[in-house]
Design an enzyme around this catalytic site. Sequence first.
Site, PDB file in Angstrom:
ATOM      1  N   ASN A  19     -23.745 -16.198  19.971  1.00 32.11           N
ATOM      2  CA  ASN A  19     -24.346 -15.876  21.270  1.00 32.11           C
ATOM      3  C   ASN A  19     -24.071 -14.426  21.663  1.00 32.11           C
ATOM      4  OD1 ASN A  19     -25.812 -18.174  22.666  1.00 32.11           O
ATOM      5  ND2 ASN A  19     -24.000 -19.214  21.839  1.00 32.11           N
ATOM      6  N   ARG A  71      -1.667 -21.206  32.004  1.00 33.26           N
ATOM      7  CA  ARG A  71      -2.989 -20.626  32.259  1.00 33.26           C
ATOM      8  C   ARG A  71      -2.920 -19.458  33.234  1.00 33.26           C
ATOM      9  NH1 ARG A  71      -8.088 -24.243  34.205  1.00 33.26           N
ATOM     10  NH2 ARG A  71      -6.895 -24.390  36.131  1.00 33.26           N
ATOM     11  N   LEU A  99     -11.691 -21.983  33.088  1.00 31.94           N
ATOM     12  CA  LEU A  99     -11.043 -21.002  33.964  1.00 31.94           C
ATOM     13  C   LEU A  99     -10.702 -21.637  35.313  1.00 31.94           C
ATOM     14  CD1 LEU A  99     -13.470 -18.095  33.072  1.00 31.94           C
ATOM     15  CD2 LEU A  99     -11.036 -18.195  32.470  1.00 31.94           C
ATOM     16  N   HIS A 115     -24.243 -23.508  27.726  1.00 30.17           N
ATOM     17  CA  HIS A 115     -23.765 -24.825  27.290  1.00 30.17           C
ATOM     18  C   HIS A 115     -24.823 -25.436  26.366  1.00 30.17           C
ATOM     19  CE1 HIS A 115     -21.482 -28.497  27.369  1.00 30.17           C
ATOM     20  NE2 HIS A 115     -22.624 -29.155  27.512  1.00 30.17           N
ATOM     21  N   GLU A 153     -16.177 -24.139  40.191  1.00 34.31           N
ATOM     22  CA  GLU A 153     -14.887 -24.802  39.959  1.00 34.31           C
ATOM     23  C   GLU A 153     -15.026 -26.110  39.175  1.00 34.31           C
ATOM     24  OE1 GLU A 153     -16.412 -24.261  42.759  1.00 34.31           O
ATOM     25  OE2 GLU A 153     -16.754 -26.255  43.606  1.00 34.31           O
ATOM     26  N   ALA A 185     -32.790 -22.256  21.369  1.00 34.31           N
ATOM     27  CA  ALA A 185     -32.582 -22.237  22.820  1.00 34.31           C
ATOM     28  C   ALA A 185     -31.509 -21.234  23.268  1.00 34.31           C
ATOM     29  CB  ALA A 185     -32.235 -23.647  23.305  1.00 34.31           C
TER      30      ALA A 185
HETATM   31  C1  GAR Z   1     -22.253 -22.469  21.334  1.00 33.35           C
HETATM   32  O1  GAR Z   1     -23.052 -23.561  20.933  1.00 33.35           O
HETATM   33  C2  GAR Z   1     -21.941 -22.558  22.806  1.00 33.35           C
HETATM   34  O2  GAR Z   1     -23.005 -23.042  23.583  1.00 33.35           O
HETATM   35  C3  GAR Z   1     -20.826 -23.546  22.790  1.00 33.35           C
HETATM   36  O3  GAR Z   1     -20.055 -23.240  21.650  1.00 33.35           O
HETATM   37  C4  GAR Z   1     -20.866 -22.579  20.687  1.00 33.35           C
HETATM   38  C5  GAR Z   1     -20.269 -21.226  20.404  1.00 33.35           C
HETATM   39  O4  GAR Z   1     -20.964 -20.561  19.399  1.00 33.35           O
HETATM   40  N1  GAR Z   1     -20.067 -23.464  24.009  1.00 33.35           N
HETATM   41  C6  GAR Z   1     -19.527 -24.513  24.593  1.00 33.35           C
HETATM   42  O5  GAR Z   1     -19.580 -25.631  24.134  1.00 33.35           O
HETATM   43  C7  GAR Z   1     -18.792 -24.215  25.903  1.00 33.35           C
HETATM   44  N2  GAR Z   1     -18.673 -25.404  26.669  1.00 33.35           N
HETATM   45  P1  GAR Z   1     -20.899 -18.975  19.196  1.00 33.35           P
HETATM   46  O6  GAR Z   1     -19.435 -18.568  19.200  1.00 33.35           O
HETATM   47  O7  GAR Z   1     -21.520 -18.785  17.840  1.00 33.35           O
HETATM   48  O8  GAR Z   1     -21.671 -18.314  20.297  1.00 33.35           O
END
Ligand code: GAR
Length: 212
Positions: A19, A71, A99, A115, A153, A185
């Site tokens: 991403n 954290r 977070l 997501h 939150e 997507a």
């Molecule tokens: C992606 O599919 C992203 O949407 C998901 O992890 C993957 C990371 O891929 N994120 C989550 O599940 C967060 N809740 P990437 O490091 O190749 O972008």
Amino acid sequence: MTTQTKKRIGILVSGGGTNLQALIDAAGRGELESGTISVVVSSKPGAFALERAKKAGIEGVCVDRKAFSDRATFEEALSGVLRQRDIDVLVLAGFMLVLSDQFIRQYPDRIVNVHPALIPSFCGDGFYGLHVHERALEYGVKVTGATVHFVNEVTDGGAIILQKAVEIPEGIDAEALQQKVMVEAEHILLPQAVELLCAGRLERVGRRVIIH
Ligand code: GAR
């Protein structure tokens, strides 16, 4: 838009960074004209996303979650890195930590997350990465997709900015579905949403986001 008025974007990552790559590529094509990627922060040392940042000439910093006992101290260090670089907008691009409210309040309506499902399906605590696709396949849904939303939150609970559906072909496995959702997507929506946010074109009214 001049560099001076561009929003300074900080991207938080934990893994492969496809991403992040989509954002870098969009910027290269001139599709992220209202913002500039100023720093990439990884919560894990050795994350491939840091290599991608380096290759693109973007500063990469690791704030290793495991190096902090809790954290709060981790987030203090993270906030310090972001403050030093005057970050306006935060993008969670495969960032695998939740977070705190206190952290999120520093960036009201200025943090977005991608997501890999159509929220409110397959989201919330425990739904991240490949697990999301495994659960979608287990459930037997015929359509899944991706969501870009504001971070509040509640885990995956912030107002929805963009969503895109992806059909699930018969017999596909979780890994292949993850790839399909990313390519069809996530990698399309995330740069679009970040540009809209940086351009000041998103207005949140309660749970609804109006795109101007
Ligand atoms: C992606 O599919 C992203 O949407 C998901 O992890 C993957 C990371 O891929 N994120 C989550 O599940 C967060 N809740 P990437 O490091 O190749 O972008």
